[in-house]
Design a protein around this motif. Structure first.
Motif, mmCIF file in Angstrom:
data_model
loop_
_atom_site.group_PDB
_atom_site.id
_atom_site.type_symbol
_atom_site.label_atom_id
_atom_site.label_comp_id
_atom_site.label_asym_id
_atom_site.label_seq_id
_atom_site.Cartn_x
_atom_site.Cartn_y
_atom_site.Cartn_z
ATOM 1 N N GLN A 89 0.839 -1.208 0.000
ATOM 2 C CA GLN A 89 0.000 0.000 0.000
ATOM 3 C C GLN A 89 0.875 1.260 0.000
ATOM 4 O OE1 GLN A 89 -3.102 -0.560 -0.634
ATOM 5 N NE2 GLN A 89 -2.908 -2.747 -0.199
ATOM 6 N N LEU A 90 2.041 1.205 0.662
ATOM 7 C CA LEU A 90 2.963 2.353 0.647
ATOM 8 C C LEU A 90 3.438 2.622 -0.771
ATOM 9 C CD1 LEU A 90 5.251 1.693 3.775
ATOM 10 C CD2 LEU A 90 3.059 2.860 3.691
ATOM 11 N N SER A 91 3.755 1.539 -1.510
ATOM 12 C CA SER A 91 4.200 1.702 -2.899
ATOM 13 C C SER A 91 3.108 2.353 -3.734
ATOM 14 C CB SER A 91 4.582 0.339 -3.505
ATOM 15 O OG SER A 91 5.726 -0.192 -2.860
ATOM 16 N N ARG A 92 1.869 1.872 -3.585
ATOM 17 C CA ARG A 92 0.749 2.450 -4.336
ATOM 18 C C ARG A 92 0.609 3.949 -4.050
ATOM 19 N NH1 ARG A 92 -4.393 -1.332 -5.259
ATOM 20 N NH2 ARG A 92 -5.436 0.674 -4.919
ATOM 21 N N GLY A 468 3.882 5.226 8.829
ATOM 22 C CA GLY A 468 3.917 5.148 10.287
ATOM 23 C C GLY A 468 2.622 4.717 10.937
ATOM 24 N N VAL A 469 1.607 4.362 10.126
ATOM 25 C CA VAL A 469 0.295 3.978 10.667
ATOM 26 C C VAL A 469 -0.009 2.536 10.271
ATOM 27 C CG1 VAL A 469 -2.185 4.479 10.636
ATOM 28 C CG2 VAL A 469 -0.543 6.354 10.439
ATOM 29 N N SER A 470 -0.570 1.781 11.180
ATOM 30 C CA SER A 470 -1.009 0.418 10.865
ATOM 31 C C SER A 470 -2.359 0.483 10.164
ATOM 32 C CB SER A 470 -1.126 -0.410 12.154
ATOM 33 O OG SER A 470 -1.901 -1.570 11.901
ATOM 34 N N LEU A 471 -2.382 0.097 8.901
ATOM 35 C CA LEU A 471 -3.641 0.152 8.147
ATOM 36 C C LEU A 471 -4.637 -0.884 8.640
ATOM 37 C CD1 LEU A 471 -2.350 0.758 4.511
ATOM 38 C CD2 LEU A 471 -3.631 2.344 5.952
ATOM 39 N N GLN A 476 -10.599 2.891 8.233
ATOM 40 C CA GLN A 476 -11.054 4.102 7.534
ATOM 41 C C GLN A 476 -9.936 4.643 6.642
ATOM 42 O OE1 GLN A 476 -14.097 5.552 7.719
ATOM 43 N NE2 GLN A 476 -13.703 7.504 6.695
ATOM 44 N N LEU A 477 -8.725 4.753 7.210
ATOM 45 C CA LEU A 477 -7.590 5.262 6.439
ATOM 46 C C LEU A 477 -7.262 4.310 5.289
ATOM 47 C CD1 LEU A 477 -5.343 7.333 5.999
ATOM 48 C CD2 LEU A 477 -3.913 6.029 7.613
ATOM 49 N N VAL A 481 -7.041 5.506 1.391
ATOM 50 C CA VAL A 481 -5.848 5.473 0.529
ATOM 51 C C VAL A 481 -6.013 4.436 -0.585
ATOM 52 C CG1 VAL A 481 -4.302 6.337 2.326
ATOM 53 C CG2 VAL A 481 -4.523 3.861 2.018
ATOM 54 N N HIS A 482 -6.717 3.342 -0.292
ATOM 55 C CA HIS A 482 -6.904 2.317 -1.321
ATOM 56 C C HIS A 482 -7.774 2.867 -2.451
ATOM 57 C CE1 HIS A 482 -7.863 -1.712 -3.024
ATOM 58 N NE2 HIS A 482 -6.646 -1.974 -2.589
ATOM 59 N N ALA A 483 -8.828 3.593 -2.090
ATOM 60 C CA ALA A 483 -9.722 4.162 -3.100
ATOM 61 C C ALA A 483 -9.033 5.267 -3.898
ATOM 62 C CB ALA A 483 -10.984 4.704 -2.431
ATOM 63 N N SER A 484 -8.302 6.134 -3.203
ATOM 64 C CA SER A 484 -7.672 7.256 -3.911
ATOM 65 C C SER A 484 -6.547 6.781 -4.831
ATOM 66 C CB SER A 484 -7.145 8.304 -2.919
ATOM 67 O OG SER A 484 -6.106 7.772 -2.135
ATOM 68 N N THR A 485 -5.753 5.804 -4.366
ATOM 69 C CA THR A 485 -4.673 5.295 -5.226
ATOM 70 C C THR A 485 -5.248 4.506 -6.393
ATOM 71 O OG1 THR A 485 -4.367 3.326 -3.817
ATOM 72 C CG2 THR A 485 -2.959 5.214 -3.367
ATOM 73 N N ALA A 486 -6.348 3.791 -6.158
ATOM 74 C CA ALA A 486 -6.993 3.046 -7.246
ATOM 75 C C ALA A 486 -7.446 4.013 -8.335
ATOM 76 C CB ALA A 486 -8.173 2.234 -6.719
ATOM 77 N N GLU A 487 -7.969 5.157 -7.914
ATOM 78 C CA GLU A 487 -8.443 6.139 -8.909
ATOM 79 C C GLU A 487 -7.266 6.740 -9.666
ATOM 80 O OE1 GLU A 487 -11.376 9.997 -9.282
ATOM 81 O OE2 GLU A 487 -11.483 8.702 -7.520
ATOM 82 N N THR A 488 -6.239 7.169 -8.944
ATOM 83 C CA THR A 488 -5.078 7.792 -9.590
ATOM 84 C C THR A 488 -4.378 6.835 -10.548
ATOM 85 O OG1 THR A 488 -4.697 9.234 -7.696
ATOM 86 C CG2 THR A 488 -2.835 8.887 -9.161
ATOM 87 N N LEU A 489 -4.252 5.572 -10.120
ATOM 88 C CA LEU A 489 -3.497 4.593 -10.917
ATOM 89 C C LEU A 489 -4.372 3.844 -11.922
ATOM 90 C CD1 LEU A 489 -1.267 3.156 -8.019
ATOM 91 C CD2 LEU A 489 -0.607 4.842 -9.759
#
Length: 500
Positions: A89-92, A468-471, A476-477, A481-489
């Motif tokens: 997820q960090l890479s995405r 630095g956060v445990s997903l 919620q986080l 991030v999964h939704a926003s990176t999915a849209e961008t990528l």
């Protein structure tokens, strides 16, 4: 033969995905630092990062069974799967940052959505897979995973694999649609194009011959300019050795205490590639099975849809092999040259401990084309020899080191070895490698630049919101991030995420 002497702030050795990632991070964190890159080959991403030299799986433990193990009480340990998924997820997030800020473009050229499927045969394996599915499904990271033992559902998911299959042996599979196929070669080249546009000097066809400490604590790198035969000397306060299998010999040349008692064991690989477009079109997933007894984790058989040069293709493998070379373009003397007085016992201990692996590799090397076809037919019963060609995959050098488990323990992951003062670091090992490059490089920054990290935290958070956060503890986080990176990528249909 004349020589040149130059100074720079940072030297990156090897133009693969790791150096591309570290260079891209540093350029955002410290735009004024001078960065120089040396690559032995003519282009970026030609060795381990090249799209033909790895499986292209966005390794996030969605289908790789070796990241979950069964405990003595029968329960499934999913801690490693969670860790690797969080790292991907960090890479995405970082790739999305690069795209959103127009530092790289056309994400569809390097990442595509692709279902990830695990497929097993037999009652015992089906029970394991079901327990794995139930354990993973309780975490937000694996939401959307489905499990089935139903033949009709399997035919829907896996038409090519199910066609012509006979016998009553139980089959079970899990499927998750949020998997990815990643062209790490294209991604690496895209990042280096960006770096060169920011005045990073990338020297292709430059081979690093030696590295040694200078009197002021810097590192001097001796470089051979292959085209004109010149020898150059470059010094920097920080050197990263990211040369894939070629990293170990250079790490040994540094002489740092941390480089002692470490060896490398090279494993080569082959893939079968489908040359029949009609067959390619019948399969759309990465399908991972279970490793055979004695096989290393990276030899888990899988049938993969791949997008290489934006063309859909189909790969099966890998078939492990042995070559004494540490790189595809390396020397047959690499392995023997890496044996030093300080790691001889470590290497010999590994040889004694890993007799099963040695036997397995010998068997793999001896496989005939007919035997490889037999293994392929375990996945595709109707496979025809004329539809498939063989390609040689990249060399992997597994780390051998002394651990609490004893001398000469073979490591199957990715490892950073760094000097106590953080002035030099090397990346060793293999999978999950490229998929977790951002996590690995952020970890390296923490080790090598502890003082600077205090001031970099805010910028890192901007680039990687979940840093630095445990997903797994913050659903919620994760969903955000999964939704926003999915849209961008370009990885999903444009729909609102569902929060649980």
């Amino acid at each position: 033969m004349s020589s040149v002497q130059k100074k720079t702030d940072v030297i990156l050795i090897g133009a693969g995905v790791m150096s591309a990632t570290l260079g891209s991070l540093l350029k955002e964190l410290e735009p004024d630092w001078e960065i120089t890159v040396f690559e032995k080959l003519a282009n970026a991403g030609e060795e381990s990062s090249n799209e033909w030299n790895n499986a292209g799986t966005g390794h996030s433990a969605l289908c790789e069974l070796n990241y979950t193990s069964e405990k003595a009480d029968g329960s499934i340990d999913i801690s490693k799967a969670i860790k690797i998924n969080e790292q991907f997820q960090l890479s995405r997030q970082f790739w999305s940052y690069l795209v959103n800020n127009n530092l790289i473009n056309k994400p569809e050229d390097f990442i595509k959505p692709l279902p990830h499927i695990s497929l097993v045969h037999g009652e015992e394996n089906a029970l394991f897979l079901k327990k794995r599915f139930e354990a993973l499904s309780q975490t937000p990271l694996f939401e959307g995973m489905e499990y089935t033992e139903d033949d009709d559902k399997l035919k829907e998911w896996l038409p090519l694999i199910m066609e012509g299959r006979t016998g009553n042996e139980k089959k079970a599979a899990t499927k998750i649609d949020s998997g990815t196929d990643v062209n790490f070669g294209a991604l690496t080249r895209r990042m280096f194009e960006h770096l060169e546009s920011t005045d990073v000097v990338v020297n292709y066809k430059h081979s690093v011959e030696d590295i040694k400490r200078t009197s002021d604590g810097s590192w001097e790198v001796k470089v051979h300019d292959i085209d004109n035969g010149k020898i150059e000397y470059h010094t920097a306060k920080f050197v990263f050795i990211g040369g894939g299998g070629g990293s170990l010999p250079l790490l040994q040349k540094t002489g740092i205490p941390e480089s002692k008692h470490i060896g490398g064991f090279p494993v080569s690989g082959l893939f079968m590639v489908c040359n029949n477009p009609e067959v390619v079109e019948q399969h759309h997933a990465k399908v991972y099975g279970k490793a055979k007894v004695g096989a290393p984790p990276m030899s888990v058989p899988h049938l993969d849809t791949r997008y290489i040069g934006n063309k859909k293709t189909l790969l099966f493998g890998p078939f492990a092999g042995f070559s004494p070379k540490f790189l595809k373009t390396g020397s047959n003397l690499d392995l023997i040259g890496s044996v030093k007085p300080n790691n001889l016992v470590t290497m010999l201990s590994a040889g004694i401990k890993e007799m099963k692996l040695t036997k397995y590799l010998i068997q793999q090397v001896m496989l005939s084309d007919e035997k490889r076809l037999e293994e392929l037919r375990e996945f595709i019963p109707n496979a025809r020899a004329e539809d498939w060609d063989i390609v040689v995959a990249g060399q992997r050098v597994q780390v051998i080191k002394d651990t609490e488990g004893g001398k000469g323990t073979l490591q199957f992951g990715t490892e950073v070895v760094s000097a106590a003062d953080g002035s030099v670091a090397a990346l060793l090992g293999a999978s999950p490698g490229a998929s977790t490059a951002v996590h690995v490089m952020i970890d390296l920054l923490g080790r090598c630049f502890p003082q600077e990290m205090k001031g970099w935290g805010e910028k890192i958070k901007e680039m990687i919101p979940s840093y630095g956060v445990s997903l797994v503890d913050n659903p919620q986080l994760f969903h955000e991030v999964h939704a926003s990176t999915a849209e961008t990528l370009g990885l999903s249909e444009k729909k609102e995420p569902v929060y649980s």
